[in-house]
Design a protein around this motif. Structure first.
Motif, PDB file in Angstrom:
ATOM      1  N   GLY A   7      54.926 -42.788 -77.768  1.00 37.55           N
ATOM      2  CA  GLY A   7      55.246 -41.638 -76.986  1.00 37.55           C
ATOM      3  C   GLY A   7      54.495 -40.149 -77.601  1.00 37.55           C
ATOM      4  O   GLY A   7      54.567 -39.134 -76.686  1.00 37.55           O
ATOM      5  N   PHE A   8      54.415 -40.540 -78.576  1.00 41.17           N
ATOM      6  CA  PHE A   8      53.720 -38.967 -79.012  1.00 41.17           C
ATOM      7  C   PHE A   8      52.299 -39.192 -79.938  1.00 41.17           C
ATOM      8  O   PHE A   8      51.768 -40.547 -79.927  1.00 41.17           O
ATOM      9  CB  PHE A   8      54.250 -38.423 -80.631  1.00 41.17           C
ATOM     10  CG  PHE A   8      55.826 -37.721 -79.815  1.00 41.17           C
ATOM     11  CD1 PHE A   8      56.102 -36.494 -78.971  1.00 41.17           C
ATOM     12  CD2 PHE A   8      57.037 -38.516 -80.172  1.00 41.17           C
ATOM     13  CE1 PHE A   8      57.455 -36.414 -78.850  1.00 41.17           C
ATOM     14  CE2 PHE A   8      57.872 -38.820 -79.504  1.00 41.17           C
ATOM     15  CZ  PHE A   8      58.278 -36.907 -78.696  1.00 41.17           C
ATOM     16  N   ALA A   9      51.269 -38.686 -79.280  1.00 35.93           N
ATOM     17  CA  ALA A   9      50.244 -38.532 -79.793  1.00 35.93           C
ATOM     18  C   ALA A   9      50.038 -38.379 -81.565  1.00 35.93           C
ATOM     19  O   ALA A   9      50.186 -37.816 -82.037  1.00 35.93           O
ATOM     20  CB  ALA A   9      49.516 -37.975 -79.626  1.00 35.93           C
ATOM     21  N   ASP A  10      48.859 -39.907 -81.808  1.00 35.86           N
ATOM     22  CA  ASP A  10      48.709 -39.399 -83.841  1.00 35.86           C
ATOM     23  C   ASP A  10      48.246 -37.995 -84.356  1.00 35.86           C
ATOM     24  O   ASP A  10      49.098 -37.769 -85.561  1.00 35.86           O
ATOM     25  CB  ASP A  10      47.860 -40.260 -84.306  1.00 35.86           C
ATOM     26  CG  ASP A  10      48.514 -42.256 -83.745  1.00 35.86           C
ATOM     27  OD1 ASP A  10      49.776 -41.956 -83.580  1.00 35.86           O
ATOM     28  OD2 ASP A  10      47.623 -43.027 -83.739  1.00 35.86           O
ATOM     29  N   GLU A  45      53.797 -34.658 -88.709  1.00 31.72           N
ATOM     30  CA  GLU A  45      54.560 -35.031 -89.805  1.00 31.72           C
ATOM     31  C   GLU A  45      56.299 -34.882 -89.700  1.00 31.72           C
ATOM     32  O   GLU A  45      56.819 -35.348 -89.886  1.00 31.72           O
ATOM     33  CB  GLU A  45      53.932 -34.514 -91.001  1.00 31.72           C
ATOM     34  CG  GLU A  45      55.365 -34.391 -92.153  1.00 31.72           C
ATOM     35  CD  GLU A  45      54.313 -33.576 -93.584  1.00 31.72           C
ATOM     36  OE1 GLU A  45      54.660 -33.979 -94.616  1.00 31.72           O
ATOM     37  OE2 GLU A  45      52.830 -33.640 -93.231  1.00 31.72           O
ATOM     38  N   LEU A  46      56.176 -33.298 -88.797  1.00 33.81           N
ATOM     39  CA  LEU A  46      57.712 -33.083 -88.491  1.00 33.81           C
ATOM     40  C   LEU A  46      57.980 -34.676 -87.618  1.00 33.81           C
ATOM     41  O   LEU A  46      59.747 -35.144 -87.552  1.00 33.81           O
ATOM     42  CB  LEU A  46      58.337 -32.552 -87.919  1.00 33.81           C
ATOM     43  CG  LEU A  46      57.460 -30.787 -88.685  1.00 33.81           C
ATOM     44  CD1 LEU A  46      57.359 -29.312 -87.997  1.00 33.81           C
ATOM     45  CD2 LEU A  46      59.049 -30.210 -89.967  1.00 33.81           C
ATOM     46  N   LEU A  47      57.769 -35.186 -87.159  1.00 35.17           N
ATOM     47  CA  LEU A  47      57.768 -36.333 -85.589  1.00 35.17           C
ATOM     48  C   LEU A  47      58.440 -37.158 -86.915  1.00 35.17           C
ATOM     49  O   LEU A  47      59.074 -38.500 -86.465  1.00 35.17           O
ATOM     50  CB  LEU A  47      57.313 -36.524 -84.645  1.00 35.17           C
ATOM     51  CG  LEU A  47      56.464 -35.330 -83.955  1.00 35.17           C
ATOM     52  CD1 LEU A  47      55.539 -35.342 -82.574  1.00 35.17           C
ATOM     53  CD2 LEU A  47      58.161 -35.664 -82.835  1.00 35.17           C
ATOM     54  N   ARG A  48      57.905 -37.404 -87.744  1.00 37.04           N
ATOM     55  CA  ARG A  48      58.054 -38.913 -89.214  1.00 37.04           C
ATOM     56  C   ARG A  48      59.091 -38.623 -89.627  1.00 37.04           C
ATOM     57  O   ARG A  48      60.132 -39.541 -90.703  1.00 37.04           O
ATOM     58  CB  ARG A  48      56.994 -38.932 -89.565  1.00 37.04           C
ATOM     59  CG  ARG A  48      55.671 -39.616 -89.071  1.00 37.04           C
ATOM     60  CD  ARG A  48      54.360 -39.202 -89.987  1.00 37.04           C
ATOM     61  NE  ARG A  48      54.216 -39.979 -90.919  1.00 37.04           N
ATOM     62  CZ  ARG A  48      53.639 -39.552 -92.208  1.00 37.04           C
ATOM     63  NH1 ARG A  48      53.549 -39.295 -92.205  1.00 37.04           N
ATOM     64  NH2 ARG A  48      54.085 -40.386 -93.237  1.00 37.04           N
ATOM     65  N   HIS A  49      59.956 -37.482 -90.213  1.00 38.90           N
ATOM     66  CA  HIS A  49      61.090 -37.497 -90.138  1.00 38.90           C
ATOM     67  C   HIS A  49      62.485 -38.561 -89.716  1.00 38.90           C
ATOM     68  O   HIS A  49      62.739 -38.256 -88.875  1.00 38.90           O
ATOM     69  CB  HIS A  49      61.954 -35.947 -90.280  1.00 38.90           C
ATOM     70  CG  HIS A  49      60.974 -34.891 -91.865  1.00 38.90           C
ATOM     71  ND1 HIS A  49      61.795 -35.082 -92.820  1.00 38.90           N
ATOM     72  CD2 HIS A  49      59.348 -34.602 -91.680  1.00 38.90           C
ATOM     73  CE1 HIS A  49      60.714 -34.486 -93.539  1.00 38.90           C
ATOM     74  NE2 HIS A  49      59.566 -33.861 -92.664  1.00 38.90           N
ATOM     75  N   ARG A  95      63.416 -35.535 -81.854  1.00 42.73           N
ATOM     76  CA  ARG A  95      62.297 -35.789 -81.813  1.00 42.73           C
ATOM     77  C   ARG A  95      61.842 -35.133 -80.051  1.00 42.73           C
ATOM     78  O   ARG A  95      60.506 -34.030 -80.367  1.00 42.73           O
ATOM     79  CB  ARG A  95      61.984 -37.430 -81.373  1.00 42.73           C
ATOM     80  CG  ARG A  95      61.419 -37.923 -82.624  1.00 42.73           C
ATOM     81  CD  ARG A  95      61.829 -39.456 -82.831  1.00 42.73           C
ATOM     82  NE  ARG A  95      61.324 -40.322 -84.044  1.00 42.73           N
ATOM     83  CZ  ARG A  95      61.628 -41.587 -84.277  1.00 42.73           C
ATOM     84  NH1 ARG A  95      61.248 -42.722 -83.374  1.00 42.73           N
ATOM     85  NH2 ARG A  95      61.414 -42.086 -85.213  1.00 42.73           N
ATOM     86  N   ALA A  96      62.151 -35.493 -79.406  1.00 44.01           N
ATOM     87  CA  ALA A  96      61.668 -34.163 -78.161  1.00 44.01           C
ATOM     88  C   ALA A  96      62.148 -32.792 -78.510  1.00 44.01           C
ATOM     89  O   ALA A  96      61.104 -32.769 -77.603  1.00 44.01           O
ATOM     90  CB  ALA A  96      63.209 -34.289 -76.617  1.00 44.01           C
TER      91      ALA A  96
END
Length: 244
Positions: free
Chosen positions: A177-180, A186-190, A139-140
């Protein structure tokens, strides 16, 4: 570890027929009755295949690719783990291969995979599950502008191969910690990162040409594996995580 020195000659028809039979009768009785065929016509050529493909992948993808020609190495067990599954069939009806990069347990590292079915072949790259430390590093890196864009490029390159696709998201929302509306929401939701596909088993499967056929396609999807490896190695070294 003893490494086979025989050249890979292909998967014989008897080995694929064994898998067909296992689909029809997934029982220990069938497996025990055909164990000799499994060992000589499927497992033995699989070991030769791992050696040959490993050489190709180290030349094409990364010299750090690990290929171990043994069960529980690059050849996954054909026995199914039924302890926590409602499906109690004792055997997989395919043969799985895993080629990973980096130190540590092989299932905790990025890699390239192949699934051999009687008439289909699956190929892909990445990691099938992120444990919490890996998820946080991922995620980072996705959130970082440089490494995040590098991932977008890697996914775009890997999915240029016709028939491949990026795996589905695991989480309904963007992590805290991340904006919607993050550009890579989408990649952050993996919860894993895999690009893969499945194709008809090519005629090359019965001969040594399968090595080149598979290596060419794994090289095409490898940018995802390379990105993950660089991110995890940078994180382990104490950096922010990164890929070029």
């Amino acid at each position: 570890m003893t490494v086979s020195t025989r050249p890979f000659a292909g998967f014989p028809a008897e080995g694929l027929a064994f898998l067909v039979g296992l689909q029809a009768d997934n029982s220990r009785t069938y497996f025990d009755a055909h164990r000799a065929t499994y060992e000589s016509a499927l497992l033995a050529p699989a070991k030769d295949f791992v050696v040959a493909l490993g050489d190709e992948l180290r030349a094409r993808v990364s010299p750090g690719i690990r290929a171990e020609p043994r069960v529980n190495g690059s050849i996954l067990r054909i026995n199914r783990d039924t302890r926590f599954s409602a499906d109690k069939r004792p055997y997989k009806e395919h043969l799985d291969f895993w080629f990973w990069e980096g130190d540590g347990p092989s299932r905790e590292r990025p890699g390239l995979f192949m699934r051999l079915r009687p008439s289909r072949i699956g190929l892909g790259a990445g990691m099938h599950h992120f444990e919490r430390p890996v998820l946080e590093a991922y995620r980072a890196a996705v959130g970082d502008e440089r490494t995040g864009r590098a991932l977008e490029t890697a996914v775009a390159r890997a999915t240029e191969l016709r028939g491949t696709a990026l795996g589905t998201v695991a989480y309904k929302r963007v992590p805290r910690g991340f904006a919607d509306d993050h550009p890579r929401a989408e990649l952050l939701r993996h919860g894993a990162l895999v690009v893969g596909g499945e194709w008809d088993l090519p005629p090359e499967a019965s001969g040594p040409g399968l090595v080149g056929w598979v290596a060419e396609r794994l090289e095409r999807v490898a940018p995802v594996e390379r990105w993950l490896t660089e991110v995890l190695d940078a994180t382990a070294a104490g950096g922010r995580g990164g890929a070029t």
